[in-house]
Design an enzyme around this catalytic site. Sequence first.
Site, PDB file in Angstrom:
ATOM      1  N   ASP A   6     -11.113  68.473  57.179  1.00  0.00           N
ATOM      2  CA  ASP A   6     -10.965  67.665  58.399  1.00  0.00           C
ATOM      3  C   ASP A   6     -11.156  68.550  59.631  1.00  0.00           C
ATOM      4  OD1 ASP A   6      -9.329  64.667  58.549  1.00  0.00           O
ATOM      5  OD2 ASP A   6      -9.788  65.720  60.408  1.00  0.00           O
TER       6      ASP A   6
ATOM      7  N   ILE B 271     -21.459  72.825  54.642  1.00  0.00           N
ATOM      8  CA  ILE B 271     -20.373  73.532  53.940  1.00  0.00           C
ATOM      9  C   ILE B 271     -20.770  73.678  52.466  1.00  0.00           C
ATOM     10  CG2 ILE B 271     -19.046  71.395  53.496  1.00  0.00           C
ATOM     11  CD1 ILE B 271     -16.543  73.396  54.097  1.00  0.00           C
TER      12      ILE B 271
ATOM     13  N   LYS C 215     -25.834  67.001  45.840  1.00  0.00           N
ATOM     14  CA  LYS C 215     -27.072  67.224  45.070  1.00  0.00           C
ATOM     15  C   LYS C 215     -27.033  68.588  44.377  1.00  0.00           C
ATOM     16  CE  LYS C 215     -31.800  68.325  46.241  1.00  0.00           C
ATOM     17  NZ  LYS C 215     -32.713  68.478  47.368  1.00  0.00           N
TER      18      LYS C 215
ATOM     19  N   TYR D 250     -21.551  53.923  66.167  1.00  0.00           N
ATOM     20  CA  TYR D 250     -20.821  53.788  64.898  1.00  0.00           C
ATOM     21  C   TYR D 250     -21.581  52.878  63.934  1.00  0.00           C
ATOM     22  CZ  TYR D 250     -16.741  52.792  61.859  1.00  0.00           C
ATOM     23  OH  TYR D 250     -15.873  52.651  60.797  1.00  0.00           O
TER      24      TYR D 250
HETATM   25  P1  NAD Z   1      -9.308  58.027  60.954  1.00  0.00           P
HETATM   26  O1  NAD Z   1      -9.889  58.236  62.311  1.00  0.00           O
HETATM   27  O2  NAD Z   1      -7.838  57.976  60.817  1.00  0.00           O
HETATM   28  O3  NAD Z   1      -9.834  59.134  59.948  1.00  0.00           O
HETATM   29  C1  NAD Z   1     -11.068  59.780  60.067  1.00  0.00           C
HETATM   30  C2  NAD Z   1     -10.840  61.270  59.780  1.00  0.00           C
HETATM   31  O4  NAD Z   1     -12.108  61.951  59.862  1.00  0.00           O
HETATM   32  C3  NAD Z   1      -9.906  61.941  60.787  1.00  0.00           C
HETATM   33  O5  NAD Z   1      -8.958  62.722  60.105  1.00  0.00           O
HETATM   34  C4  NAD Z   1     -10.847  62.791  61.631  1.00  0.00           C
HETATM   35  O6  NAD Z   1     -10.211  63.917  62.197  1.00  0.00           O
HETATM   36  C5  NAD Z   1     -11.916  63.144  60.621  1.00  0.00           C
HETATM   37  N1  NAD Z   1     -13.218  63.488  61.220  1.00  0.00           N
HETATM   38  C6  NAD Z   1     -13.883  62.822  62.196  1.00  0.00           C
HETATM   39  N2  NAD Z   1     -15.037  63.440  62.472  1.00  0.00           N
HETATM   40  C7  NAD Z   1     -15.109  64.534  61.647  1.00  0.00           C
HETATM   41  C8  NAD Z   1     -16.051  65.571  61.478  1.00  0.00           C
HETATM   42  N3  NAD Z   1     -17.176  65.642  62.201  1.00  0.00           N
HETATM   43  N4  NAD Z   1     -15.791  66.528  60.547  1.00  0.00           N
HETATM   44  C9  NAD Z   1     -14.651  66.497  59.817  1.00  0.00           C
HETATM   45  N5  NAD Z   1     -13.720  65.537  59.941  1.00  0.00           N
HETATM   46  C10 NAD Z   1     -13.952  64.561  60.843  1.00  0.00           C
HETATM   47  O7  NAD Z   1      -9.969  56.700  60.380  1.00  0.00           O
HETATM   48  P2  NAD Z   1      -9.696  55.899  59.022  1.00  0.00           P
HETATM   49  O8  NAD Z   1      -9.277  54.539  59.394  1.00  0.00           O
HETATM   50  O9  NAD Z   1      -8.877  56.702  58.103  1.00  0.00           O
HETATM   51  O10 NAD Z   1     -11.179  55.785  58.459  1.00  0.00           O
HETATM   52  C11 NAD Z   1     -11.653  56.621  57.408  1.00  0.00           C
HETATM   53  C12 NAD Z   1     -13.070  56.219  57.050  1.00  0.00           C
HETATM   54  O11 NAD Z   1     -13.100  54.858  56.632  1.00  0.00           O
HETATM   55  C13 NAD Z   1     -14.049  56.344  58.212  1.00  0.00           C
HETATM   56  O12 NAD Z   1     -15.286  56.841  57.726  1.00  0.00           O
HETATM   57  C14 NAD Z   1     -14.212  54.922  58.694  1.00  0.00           C
HETATM   58  O13 NAD Z   1     -15.470  54.703  59.269  1.00  0.00           O
HETATM   59  C15 NAD Z   1     -14.032  54.129  57.401  1.00  0.00           C
HETATM   60  N6  NAD Z   1     -13.546  52.779  57.678  1.00  0.00           N
HETATM   61  C16 NAD Z   1     -12.249  52.545  58.018  1.00  0.00           C
HETATM   62  C17 NAD Z   1     -11.839  51.250  58.321  1.00  0.00           C
HETATM   63  C18 NAD Z   1     -10.408  50.921  58.669  1.00  0.00           C
HETATM   64  O14 NAD Z   1     -10.113  49.755  58.953  1.00  0.00           O
HETATM   65  N7  NAD Z   1      -9.480  51.839  58.638  1.00  0.00           N
HETATM   66  C19 NAD Z   1     -12.760  50.197  58.282  1.00  0.00           C
HETATM   67  C20 NAD Z   1     -14.075  50.487  57.964  1.00  0.00           C
HETATM   68  C21 NAD Z   1     -14.459  51.773  57.636  1.00  0.00           C
END
Ligand code: NAD
Length: 319
Positions: free
Chosen positions: A37, A67, A109, A149
């Site tokens: 993260d 990475i 991959k 997004y």
């Molecule tokens: P969140 O913002 O709590 O979690 C996202 C995490 O990704 C955070 O810990 C953030 O620090 C980390 N992050 C962001 N950019 C990063 C980067 N460049 N490198 C490394 N880490 C990075 O959101 P969430 O609700 O836990 O969502 C998680 C995933 O699920 C996301 O991909 C989101 O698009 C998807 N999603 C969530 C929902 C929802 O309702 N919660 C709905 C649709 C999709």
Amino acid sequence: MEYHIQKRILITGGAGFLGSHLCDRLVAKEHDVICLDNFFTGNKKNISHLLGKPNFELIRHDLAQPIFLEVDEIYNLACPASPVHYQYNPVKTVKTCIMGSIHILGLAKRVKAKILQASTSEIYGNPTVHPQKEDYWGNVNTIGPRSCYDEGKRCAETLFFDYHRQNRVNIRVVRIFNTYGPRMHPNDGRVVSSFIVQALTNQDITVFGDGSQSRSFCYVDDMIEGIIRMMDASDDFIGPVNLGNPHEFTILDLAKKIIEMTNSKSNIVYNPLPQDDPLQRKPDINLAKEKLKWQPVIELEEGLVKTVEYFEKIFARGK
Ligand code: NAD
Ligand code: UDP
């Protein structure tokens, strides 16, 4: 007796809302879990209880950079998910979605890891089909404030399927619909966390538009179960598959429900509807039911009680 093979599993975005619950579940199953993260929207507090466990590691890394790790499975969740956060630095959101996917797919991959993408109902945009099925291609603005997004996540799906076709990468794609629960960021502007925080602090409840737009809310435990089932699905089912709770509510209904549950003195105020805000959203989950034998079991009231308890606790700690 169940025969259990321990896997080395990477969770990108593992310190976020969904990622931290996924870490909990996979650590409890005794897998070797690596949480990656950059802490943009995630928080160390979400995973601090796992630090020190022999089968949990934490890496601070930004997925916009490559990475190299040896793993068996990857859950790719890294990406801010709330409109407020993903619009804060839209170029970075696109980089995380697209360059992040390229980096993590390249890793999958090389080390032949199975990889799951956390896609989203946003790929359907402001849908003209209701409820949304996986074969609906969506109605998305390419140049609006949500596009970083929506289009980032759409292109990520494209990359996943191209790596699968071109490089035989073993992929899974889930389209997640609005999910809520403990560990949501209190200030992330998402509707459930915002309304609960406003209700508990007796501030005005900010309904955008007239509140007639709808969403279908899934409790986090149901979602995590669906995501893990998809990772474990047989190789002939790669998705995309909708995961969400098909029980649909208007935003005004949600506001009233939260005021009632919290005995709040808050008033409802109406603010302008943000541009491109989808007017309706409800998943068709027949595919998930058939292929994953999955459907949500926690209804909104029960999930809201647990979420309200969480926010009450963090406010009490802050006092
Ligand atoms: P969140 O913002 O709590 O979690 C996202 C995490 O990704 C955070 O810990 C953030 O620090 C980390 N992050 C962001 N950019 C990063 C980067 N460049 N490198 C490394 N880490 C990075 O959101 P969430 O609700 O836990 O969502 C998680 C995933 O699920 C996301 O991909 C989101 O698009 C998807 N999603 C969530 C929902 C929802 O309702 N919660 C709905 C649709 C999709
Ligand atoms: N919303 C609202 N008040 C708020 C936050 C959100 O009325 O304080 C509305 C928002 O306009 C949208 C719905 O709630 O129609 C869900 O918003 P959220 O940001 O949670 O998720 P998304 O729009 O990505 O589904």
